[in-house]
Write a protein that holds these residues in place. Structure first.
Motif, PDB file in Angstrom:
ATOM      1  N   ALA A   1       0.817  -1.209   0.000  1.00 21.14           N
ATOM      2  CA  ALA A   1       0.000   0.000   0.000  1.00 21.14           C
ATOM      3  C   ALA A   1       0.855   1.265   0.000  1.00 21.14           C
ATOM      4  O   ALA A   1       2.085   1.227   0.113  1.00 21.14           O
ATOM      5  N   GLY A   2       0.176   2.393  -0.107  1.00 20.53           N
ATOM      6  CA  GLY A   2       0.833   3.683  -0.083  1.00 20.53           C
ATOM      7  C   GLY A   2       1.122   4.160   1.331  1.00 20.53           C
ATOM      8  O   GLY A   2       0.754   3.520   2.326  1.00 20.53           O
TER       9      GLY A   2
ATOM     10  N   SER B   1       2.563   3.577  -5.082  1.00 15.14           N
ATOM     11  CA  SER B   1       2.929   4.775  -4.338  1.00 15.14           C
ATOM     12  C   SER B   1       4.136   4.467  -3.444  1.00 15.14           C
ATOM     13  O   SER B   1       5.137   3.940  -3.934  1.00 15.14           O
ATOM     14  N   MET B   2       4.089   4.749  -2.135  1.00 12.65           N
ATOM     15  CA  MET B   2       5.225   4.385  -1.291  1.00 12.65           C
ATOM     16  C   MET B   2       5.485   2.886  -1.341  1.00 12.65           C
ATOM     17  O   MET B   2       6.633   2.428  -1.220  1.00 12.65           O
TER      18      MET B   2
ATOM     19  N   CYS C   1       2.371   4.021  -9.788  1.00 13.03           N
ATOM     20  CA  CYS C   1       2.293   5.411  -9.317  1.00 13.03           C
ATOM     21  C   CYS C   1       3.400   5.743  -8.325  1.00 13.03           C
ATOM     22  O   CYS C   1       3.149   6.279  -7.243  1.00 13.03           O
ATOM     23  N   THR C   2       4.629   5.414  -8.704  1.00  6.59           N
ATOM     24  CA  THR C   2       5.741   5.573  -7.780  1.00  6.59           C
ATOM     25  C   THR C   2       6.913   6.254  -8.465  1.00  6.59           C
ATOM     26  O   THR C   2       6.820   6.683  -9.618  1.00  6.59           O
ATOM     27  N   SER C   3       8.040   6.363  -7.750  1.00  5.94           N
ATOM     28  CA  SER C   3       9.210   7.066  -8.280  1.00  5.94           C
ATOM     29  C   SER C   3      10.477   6.463  -7.701  1.00  5.94           C
ATOM     30  O   SER C   3      10.428   5.729  -6.708  1.00  5.94           O
TER      31      SER C   3
ATOM     32  N   LEU D   1       0.263  13.822  -7.736  1.00  2.17           N
ATOM     33  CA  LEU D   1       0.877  13.438  -6.472  1.00  2.17           C
ATOM     34  C   LEU D   1       2.265  12.846  -6.708  1.00  2.17           C
ATOM     35  O   LEU D   1       3.229  13.175  -6.008  1.00  2.17           O
ATOM     36  N   THR D   2       2.367  11.977  -7.694  1.00  6.11           N
ATOM     37  CA  THR D   2       3.651  11.449  -8.162  1.00  6.11           C
ATOM     38  C   THR D   2       3.655  11.616  -9.679  1.00  6.11           C
ATOM     39  O   THR D   2       3.038  10.826 -10.389  1.00  6.11           O
TER      40      THR D   2
END
Length: 263
Positions: A30-31, A97-98, A121-123, A215-216
């Motif tokens: 999860a985020g 995400s995270m 949806c991450t980086s 958001l990202t």
């Protein structure tokens, strides 16, 4: 099947996790500041082929809420502790995400434990990542909790989707988190930097993102794909951060088809 269980992290922190369905194991991450409910309404999409495993990060859900440490590398080792408790040597990993940042460290530090990897949806984090702009940061930092929640909803979903889905919403953080744990998660996500390590990832990797994610920002897709050796990518037109819910049928199908590939 073991629906709800607990185990200990390396430092003794109690970790809660959930294991549902049968088939090849799939870890769903999860985020930031969210527990396993992030995946409510989505995880069952994978149960025709996989058994899903979710973890309540330290600081969330039914896991312990220590003062520290909190980092994406610590979270990654917590996931390995859960896999060890289940007796699972190798699993597919899907982090958003995270959770995508945590998944990067799992794949880097434990390559033999990861079959296929999905990053949503991450980086990559660190100075090379494309960060959200100042207006987004200010909107999320509003003192009024209701206004900050509305800002987060707008970053997660399009207005048209929200109009047809009045909630409850499962991606807006665990409401039971104490302030120190929220700060710990924020620091963990902000301090993530896997740039130098990403070329070490050996798992076939799918990178997913909404092309309207503020958001990202979606420019991170190109950065990740350039650093991870074996990648493919998919952008969801018009989608924001929570593409996996808003574009659920298509997104789940794309992930399922990718996971069906050779290990």
């Amino acid at each position: 099947m073991m629906p709800h269980a607990r185990t200990r992290a390396q430092d003794g922190t109690l970790l809660a996790y959930q294991h549902e369905g049968g088939g090849r194991p799939l870890v769903l991450l999860a985020g930031q500041a969210n527990d396993h409910h992030w995946w409510d309404g989505v995880r069952e999409d994978f149960h025709t082929t996989h058994g899903t495993i979710t973890v309540d990060y330290r600081g969330t859900g039914d896991s312990d809420r220590p003062d520290g440490p909190y980092s994406t590398q610590v979270f990654a080792e917590d996931v390995i502790a859960v896999l060890d408790d289940l007796g699972i040597e190798r699993a597919d990993v899907y982090g958003t995400s995270m959770g995508g940042r945590v998944a990067q460290w799992i794949a880097v530090r434990h390559p033999g434990r990861v079959g296929r990897l999905v990053l949503g949806c991450t980086s990559p984090g660190g100075p090379h990542a494309v960060e959200r702009d100042a207006t987004v940061r200010r909107a999320l930092a509003q003192a009024d909790p209701a206004a900050a929640r509305e800002a987060l909803l707008d970053l997660m979903f399009t207005p048209s989707w929200l109009a047809g889905h009045p909630g409850p919403y499962t991606t807006l953080a665990d409401p039971g988190m104490p302030p120190h744990a929220r700060r710990g998660h924020l620091v963990a996500s902000n301090d993530h930097d896997a740039w130098d390590a990403l070329p070490q990832i050996t798992a076939p990797t799918l990178i997913l993102h909404g092309d309207q994610d503020r958001l990202t920002p979606p420019d991170n897709v190109t950065l990740l794909a350039a650093r991870i050796p074996d990648t493919r990518t998919h952008l969801f037109p018009g989608a924001r951060h929570a593409y996996f819910q808003e574009c659920r049928p298509q997104a789940s199908t794309i992930v399922t088809e990718f996971l069906a590939g050779p290990q």
